[in-house]
Every structure is written in C-alpha cells, then in structure tokens.
Design a protein around this motif. Structure first.
Motif, PDB file in Angstrom:
ATOM      1  N   SER A   1     -32.784  24.897 -85.697  1.00  0.00           N
ATOM      2  CA  SER A   1     -32.042  25.174 -84.474  1.00  0.00           C
ATOM      3  C   SER A   1     -31.894  23.874 -83.687  1.00  0.00           C
ATOM      4  O   SER A   1     -32.769  23.006 -83.732  1.00  0.00           O
ATOM      5  CB  SER A   1     -32.786  26.205 -83.621  1.00  0.00           C
ATOM      6  OG  SER A   1     -32.716  27.486 -84.192  1.00  0.00           O
ATOM      7  N   LYS A   2     -30.797  23.765 -82.947  1.00  0.00           N
ATOM      8  CA  LYS A   2     -30.560  22.578 -82.127  1.00  0.00           C
ATOM      9  C   LYS A   2     -30.695  22.948 -80.651  1.00  0.00           C
ATOM     10  O   LYS A   2     -30.293  24.037 -80.232  1.00  0.00           O
ATOM     11  CB  LYS A   2     -29.180  22.004 -82.407  1.00  0.00           C
ATOM     12  CG  LYS A   2     -29.000  21.523 -83.842  1.00  0.00           C
ATOM     13  CD  LYS A   2     -27.561  21.123 -84.109  1.00  0.00           C
ATOM     14  CE  LYS A   2     -27.360  20.757 -85.570  1.00  0.00           C
ATOM     15  NZ  LYS A   2     -25.928  20.473 -85.875  1.00  0.00           N
ATOM     16  N   VAL A   3     -31.259  22.022 -79.887  1.00  0.00           N
ATOM     17  CA  VAL A   3     -31.462  22.227 -78.450  1.00  0.00           C
ATOM     18  C   VAL A   3     -30.965  20.998 -77.705  1.00  0.00           C
ATOM     19  O   VAL A   3     -31.326  19.865 -78.053  1.00  0.00           O
ATOM     20  CB  VAL A   3     -32.949  22.474 -78.124  1.00  0.00           C
ATOM     21  CG1 VAL A   3     -33.159  22.560 -76.612  1.00  0.00           C
ATOM     22  CG2 VAL A   3     -33.453  23.753 -78.804  1.00  0.00           C
ATOM     23  N   VAL A   4     -30.138  21.220 -76.681  1.00  0.00           N
ATOM     24  CA  VAL A   4     -29.561  20.113 -75.912  1.00  0.00           C
ATOM     25  C   VAL A   4     -29.613  20.460 -74.430  1.00  0.00           C
ATOM     26  O   VAL A   4     -29.349  21.602 -74.033  1.00  0.00           O
ATOM     27  CB  VAL A   4     -28.094  19.847 -76.332  1.00  0.00           C
ATOM     28  CG1 VAL A   4     -27.489  18.719 -75.494  1.00  0.00           C
ATOM     29  CG2 VAL A   4     -28.010  19.503 -77.817  1.00  0.00           C
ATOM     30  N   GLY A   5     -29.967  19.483 -73.595  1.00  0.00           N
ATOM     31  CA  GLY A   5     -29.984  19.642 -72.144  1.00  0.00           C
ATOM     32  C   GLY A   5     -28.984  18.707 -71.489  1.00  0.00           C
ATOM     33  O   GLY A   5     -28.887  17.538 -71.867  1.00  0.00           O
ATOM     34  N   ILE A   6     -28.233  19.213 -70.487  1.00  0.00           N
ATOM     35  CA  ILE A   6     -27.189  18.424 -69.826  1.00  0.00           C
ATOM     36  C   ILE A   6     -27.215  18.679 -68.328  1.00  0.00           C
ATOM     37  O   ILE A   6     -27.262  19.824 -67.883  1.00  0.00           O
ATOM     38  CB  ILE A   6     -25.793  18.788 -70.380  1.00  0.00           C
ATOM     39  CG1 ILE A   6     -25.674  18.392 -71.852  1.00  0.00           C
ATOM     40  CG2 ILE A   6     -24.682  18.133 -69.559  1.00  0.00           C
ATOM     41  CD1 ILE A   6     -24.438  18.928 -72.537  1.00  0.00           C
ATOM     42  N   SER A   7     -27.166  17.611 -67.542  1.00  0.00           N
ATOM     43  CA  SER A   7     -27.152  17.736 -66.088  1.00  0.00           C
ATOM     44  C   SER A   7     -26.801  16.393 -65.469  1.00  0.00           C
ATOM     45  O   SER A   7     -26.977  15.341 -66.098  1.00  0.00           O
ATOM     46  CB  SER A   7     -28.521  18.197 -65.585  1.00  0.00           C
ATOM     47  OG  SER A   7     -28.557  18.240 -64.173  1.00  0.00           O
ATOM     48  N   ILE A   8     -26.345  16.408 -64.248  1.00  0.00           N
ATOM     49  CA  ILE A   8     -26.189  15.155 -63.507  1.00  0.00           C
ATOM     50  C   ILE A   8     -27.571  14.599 -63.180  1.00  0.00           C
ATOM     51  O   ILE A   8     -27.824  13.397 -63.315  1.00  0.00           O
ATOM     52  CB  ILE A   8     -25.349  15.380 -62.230  1.00  0.00           C
ATOM     53  CG1 ILE A   8     -23.872  15.570 -62.603  1.00  0.00           C
ATOM     54  CG2 ILE A   8     -25.503  14.210 -61.262  1.00  0.00           C
ATOM     55  CD1 ILE A   8     -22.967  15.906 -61.442  1.00  0.00           C
ATOM     56  N   LYS A   9     -28.496  15.459 -62.765  1.00  0.00           N
ATOM     57  CA  LYS A   9     -29.871  15.025 -62.460  1.00  0.00           C
ATOM     58  C   LYS A   9     -30.678  14.894 -63.751  1.00  0.00           C
ATOM     59  O   LYS A   9     -30.594  15.746 -64.635  1.00  0.00           O
ATOM     60  CB  LYS A   9     -30.563  16.041 -61.552  1.00  0.00           C
ATOM     61  CG  LYS A   9     -30.017  16.117 -60.140  1.00  0.00           C
ATOM     62  CD  LYS A   9     -30.834  17.094 -59.312  1.00  0.00           C
ATOM     63  CE  LYS A   9     -30.315  17.209 -57.893  1.00  0.00           C
ATOM     64  NZ  LYS A   9     -31.104  18.171 -57.084  1.00  0.00           N
ATOM     65  N   ASP A  10     -31.500  13.855 -63.822  1.00  0.00           N
ATOM     66  CA  ASP A  10     -32.326  13.663 -65.017  1.00  0.00           C
ATOM     67  C   ASP A  10     -33.242  14.853 -65.273  1.00  0.00           C
ATOM     68  O   ASP A  10     -33.353  15.352 -66.388  1.00  0.00           O
ATOM     69  CB  ASP A  10     -33.121  12.351 -64.930  1.00  0.00           C
ATOM     70  CG  ASP A  10     -33.866  12.175 -63.608  1.00  0.00           C
ATOM     71  OD1 ASP A  10     -34.094  13.172 -62.890  1.00  0.00           O
ATOM     72  OD2 ASP A  10     -34.219  11.018 -63.288  1.00  0.00           O
ATOM     73  N   ARG A  11     -33.904  15.342 -64.235  1.00  0.00           N
ATOM     74  CA  ARG A  11     -34.846  16.452 -64.407  1.00  0.00           C
ATOM     75  C   ARG A  11     -34.148  17.746 -64.806  1.00  0.00           C
ATOM     76  O   ARG A  11     -34.741  18.621 -65.444  1.00  0.00           O
ATOM     77  CB  ARG A  11     -35.664  16.657 -63.136  1.00  0.00           C
ATOM     78  CG  ARG A  11     -34.863  16.815 -61.853  1.00  0.00           C
ATOM     79  CD  ARG A  11     -35.791  16.762 -60.637  1.00  0.00           C
ATOM     80  NE  ARG A  11     -35.107  16.831 -59.355  1.00  0.00           N
ATOM     81  CZ  ARG A  11     -34.673  15.771 -58.680  1.00  0.00           C
ATOM     82  NH1 ARG A  11     -34.814  14.556 -59.193  1.00  0.00           N
ATOM     83  NH2 ARG A  11     -34.101  15.900 -57.502  1.00  0.00           N
ATOM     84  N   GLY A  12     -32.863  17.888 -64.431  1.00  0.00           N
ATOM     85  CA  GLY A  12     -32.111  19.080 -64.785  1.00  0.00           C
ATOM     86  C   GLY A  12     -31.722  19.132 -66.246  1.00  0.00           C
ATOM     87  O   GLY A  12     -31.393  20.199 -66.768  1.00  0.00           O
ATOM     88  N   ALA A  13     -31.763  17.984 -66.915  1.00  0.00           N
ATOM     89  CA  ALA A  13     -31.459  17.932 -68.351  1.00  0.00           C
ATOM     90  C   ALA A  13     -32.715  17.857 -69.192  1.00  0.00           C
ATOM     91  O   ALA A  13     -32.828  18.513 -70.230  1.00  0.00           O
ATOM     92  CB  ALA A  13     -30.574  16.714 -68.640  1.00  0.00           C
ATOM     93  N   ILE A  14     -33.687  17.057 -68.737  1.00  0.00           N
ATOM     94  CA  ILE A  14     -34.872  16.752 -69.532  1.00  0.00           C
ATOM     95  C   ILE A  14     -35.851  17.919 -69.606  1.00  0.00           C
ATOM     96  O   ILE A  14     -36.319  18.291 -70.690  1.00  0.00           O
ATOM     97  CB  ILE A  14     -35.572  15.498 -68.976  1.00  0.00           C
ATOM     98  CG1 ILE A  14     -34.666  14.272 -69.177  1.00  0.00           C
ATOM     99  CG2 ILE A  14     -36.924  15.282 -69.637  1.00  0.00           C
ATOM    100  CD1 ILE A  14     -35.142  13.033 -68.450  1.00  0.00           C
TER     101      ILE A  14
END
Length: 532
Positions: free
Chosen positions: A154-167
C-alpha cells in the motif's frame, strides 16, 4: 411424513455446518484509496452556517450522501494543529503519541523545538534547512499500519502547506510527504533524495498568477455576505501593503482560499504520480488544507474573509469529488473530512457584542517573574513558557535549595488571581485535581511527561493571549474542540449521529474498515453506525 421431515432436517443441518458462508455477511468491499481531508481551523458549525449558499456538489453532497458524526470532540488540550493532526491519524493523544504541541521546550537540547524538527535530515526541492521528519511522533499511524499489513505494498502520501500537516498524518513509513516552502512544494531526505519529476513540473508553474491574477476578491458581491460582520473591523489583521483589512486583498496564495485550490491540485498530480488506488491494495492520501487557519487567525470566524473561504472551498470540494468519481468510481474511494481544531472569536468581536472576553498580555508573566523573585529572593525560577505551559528551571531551584512543589504552588496561587485565568494546575497532579470532566481528562491527555511543562494554565471562556485582534485556538472549550467529521464513499451509508464521538475514533474506524491493526497508541473506538 415424519421420515420426510427428518430427512429434510438432516439435509439442512449438513448444508449449514458444511458451508461456512451460511449466516455470514458478505466480505466488505475495500476502497481503492482512502482520502482523508483535514481543514485546519474548521469549526463544526461551518458545515451549516453557509449552507444556503453551498452548491449541490460540495458540502451538501457530503451531508446528503455521507454519514455525519455531528458531535465529534477533541479529547485533549491544547487544541492546536500538530496535536490534532497526530491524534486523528494515530488514534491517540499527546500524552501517548508525544506530540505535545506545535513546539515544546526540550530540556536535553536546551531550547524550544518544532514538533517535526529532525537534525539528521535536510530539505530538498526548496530550502535545505527544511530538516523535517516524523521522528518525534512516538507511535504508529493508520498509514503505518496499512503499510505493515500489506507488506508495504500500500502507498501512503501526506500533503499540506504546513509541514506538520503533511508529515504527522503520513507517519513513519510514508512513501512521501510534501509541504510548502518559499511558494513551492518541498520535502526532506527522510523520504527521498530528490523531488519526483511530476512535483518539479508542478512547481514550475506560477500558481499565484494562475489562481489569483487579480488578488483575492469576494466570490459574490460583498454586500450579500449577510452572515458575516462588516468588512472593515478594527479587530481584523492588516497585512503588509494594505491600509485597511478590506477586500480586495493581495496576500500570498497560502493566506487566501486559493491555497486550498493549490493544495488540492498538487494532491491530484500526486495521485497520478504515485498511481494511488491502482494497485492490489488500498492506498491512503492524507491532505490538510492550511489556508483556512491562516485566514481565521487574521480575521476571525465572523468575518467575510472566512465566509468567502468556505464558499470557495465548497466549489473546490465539488471539483475534487468529480475528479475522484472519474478516477476511482463513486464507490471506489473512501473519503472523510474533519479538522484539527476550531477557533474562538476575536476579543474585539466579543466585546463589541457584550460577550465574555478579555486579553492576557505578556505583562502578566513579567509581573509573575517579579513576584517570584521577591518571594524566593532569586531570579529565573521559570525557565520558559510555551503556549499555556510553564517550565520550571530545575537547576536554579536546586541550587537555591527550594522545593519544586513549593515554587509551583506559589506560581499557581498567583496565576489564579489574574483576570482571564480560570485556574492552573501542576501537570503531575492533574489526576487528583478537583475539576469537572471532560476538561480534566483533556488536560491529562494533553500532558506528556517528557515534553510538556510543569504547570498548565486554563483560561477563562472567550479570553485570548496577545491582543484583541485576530482569533486563535488551543483551549478545551467547544469553540475549539467541536469539529466536523463526515464520511462518504465505499460502504458508507447516508445518515448522521449525535452521540459523542472522539477524534481518536477516526483511526480505529479506518482500521476496522480496512481489516488492519489499530495504530500502536490507539485509544479510539470504532464508529459502527457509518456502514451498512
């Protein structure tokens, strides 16, 4: 006749016991992809406040075709971005997952650190100082468990303008996490050695000109925003280059509703770049929209700016759902929307409308330092303050031969006398404190022994630190802790519940739907009503 009945019973008995599928439900269809959307600083009431102006394909579609958990509450304080994002995806609380705030004082490092700071990695595709990773997160996420369960297929990806919102939503084993730096989406060497070509191509476009060539104007005539206050209020923030806090604005893209559009456009190319939802196992895409938080902090919940943001976000959601429908089929994806926290109104707005409010300035803590020095005859007993946490200087206290509890008790008694401070507690003594639920448990859940301070401050309702302008969050109160949670897509039945649901229940529910283990620090419960 008796012989015939006996033979019939024998046949039926043999059929039941030889066929394990009898009296069992059919296997639940798994989605090709789970898309989690967190809207930074989205109060629950925004689902309904502007409903008359929403179109049919965005928020209305969610509420018509999805299942809404109307009474979803955050179970920890402080109610801030990093804590909320980590809680949703770990099913845990700061006391367990270690994310005690957007930052905290690290006694070993001798300074304040960011929740995603990591000196062992460097940034790529942007600023090399973007040394960010999920290593400060002490537990697994639902994405980690999904990767483990499928042997990392499975693949997992995080996206956000804020670093903590993606990481933080992406977790430890994410295939990628991307956040904004200097107007571009970037990442760090924790995930990869270079940005993917599709990300580089995306960054080459001038998105400011593409999405907001004439700045930020209201979607509709400004005088039709009857559910918001007037455009020019003295408690709204004036940005650099502006004389008044009025439309049209010319902010950076991240401080406008077009930051949501920009983020979602990047999410689309990430789905295509990683081929999410096209493998043999369910993938996970965690998107966080940071712009609503920036807008809310500047103008407050009753501003035209916030209303315009949600009217535009409604159109963004319609576009996103159309994209997901086409790519995966209407029943091929599982979508949920929630928030990391809400927001209180600006003190200026509250006082104008004769509602309880006030401002806690830094003078309060300067006076506290003075009183401490008078009482104990030595300066520097307070090491630092972070948010509503006070850290004591153990070395100074020890050298002075003073008992830590004696110092803490004196500080607490002084704080209780300050207007706007409801009370204060020694964090280690919260379990025995005399204070009503659920507030006491929220404070306990928010206290991490190795990262939080020694004393926690509880503000009075409606009060804000700093100034009367803008708005903020961080407290236990419903305006900060009551968040939306709506599910839609694969296996979700339309409906709603008003029973109490916790933020930590989201990860547990995803684990149940996907038939995988709950995250390692999960304390949530499955929301059984959402499926057939």
């Amino acid at each position: 006749m008796k012989k015939t009945v006996f033979l019939l019973l024998c046949v039926m008995t043999f059929h039941v016991f030889s066929n394990p599928c009898v009296a069992q439900t059919a296997p639940v269809k798994k989605p090709k992809i789970v898309v989690g959307l967190m809207v930074d600083q989205m109060r629950w009431d925004y689902l309904y406040k502007y409903q008359d102006r929403y179109g049919d394909g965005g928020f209305k579609r969610l509420l018509d075709q999805g299942f809404s958990c109307e009474n979803t509450m955050i179970q920890h304080a402080p109610t801030v971005t990093a804590c909320g994002h980590s809680s949703v995806y770990t099913g845990s609380v700061p006391a367990i997952n270690g994310i005690a705030g957007n930052s905290w004082y690290d006694r070993a490092w001798g300074r304040e650190i960011s929740n995603v700071e990591d000196s062992t990695v460097t940034g790529i595709g942007g600023n090399a100082k973007q040394n960010k990773s999920p290593r400060n997160l002490l537990t697994t996420t639902i994405g980690d468990e999904l990767r483990i369960a499928t042997n990392y297929q499975s693949k997992v990806v995080g996206i956000s303008i804020k670093d903590r919102g993606a990481i933080l939503p992406g977790g430890h084993t994410a295939n990628g996490a991307f956040w904004e730096e200097s107007g571009k989406f970037t990442t760090s060497t924790y995930y990869m050695e270079a940005l993917p070509d599709w990300a580089k191509k995306f960054n080459e476009k001038d998105w400011d000109k593409l999405l907001m060539p004439k700045g930020w104007k209201t979607l509709y005539p400004v005088d039709t925003y009857v559910l918001s206050d007037k455009d020019d209020k003295d408690y709204e923030t004036i940005y650099k280059g502006e004389k008044k806090p009025v439309f049209p604005h010319k902010p950076s893209i991240s401080r406008s509703p077009f930051g949501n559009t920009w983020t979602l456009e990047f999410a689309k190319v990430a789905m295509e770049g990683y081929k999410l939802g096209q493998g043999n196992f369910t993938d996970l895409l965690a998107i966080s929209l940071s712009s609503p938080d920036k807008i809310g902090h500047a103008y407050g919940p009753n501003s035209i700016e916030v209303e315009d943001n949600y009217l535009r976000l409604d159109k963004d959601l319609e576009d996103l759902f159309g994209y997901l429908d086409k790519r995966y089929g209407k029943d091929g994806y599982l979508f949920f929307i929630t928030a990391d926290h809400g927001a209180n109104h600006s003190p200026g707005y509250l006082e104008e409308n004769k509602l309880p409010t006030g401002v806690l300035t830094n003078d309060v803590f300067k006076e506290l330092d003075t009183e401490l020095e008078k009482k104990f005859g030595i300066p520097g007993l307070i090491l630092t303050r972070n948010g509503y946490q006070i850290y004591l200087d153990y070395d100074v206290i020890s050298k002075a031969g003073i008992d830590k509890i004696t110092v803490a008790d004196y500080i607490i008694e002084q704080l209780k006398q300050v207007p706007g401070i409801e009370t204060a507690f020694l964090n280690e003594a919260l379990a025995s404190a005399t204070y009503p639920e659920p507030i006491k448990t929220m404070l306990i859940n928010g206290f991490n022994p190795k990262r939080s301070g020694d004393i926690v401050i509880v503000k009075s309702s409606g009060w804000k630190s700093g100034s009367r302008t803008g708005a903020t969050h961080g407290d236990w109160n419903p305006y900060d802790a009551h968040i939306p949670l709506v599910w839609m897509g694969t296996g979700i039945r339309p409906g709603k519940t008003h029973r109490l649901v916790g933020m930590t229940d989201i990860a547990s529910t995803l684990a149940a739907i996907l038939n995988i283990q709950q995250p390692s620090g999960s304390i949530g419960h499955v929301i059984t009503e959402i499926t057939d």
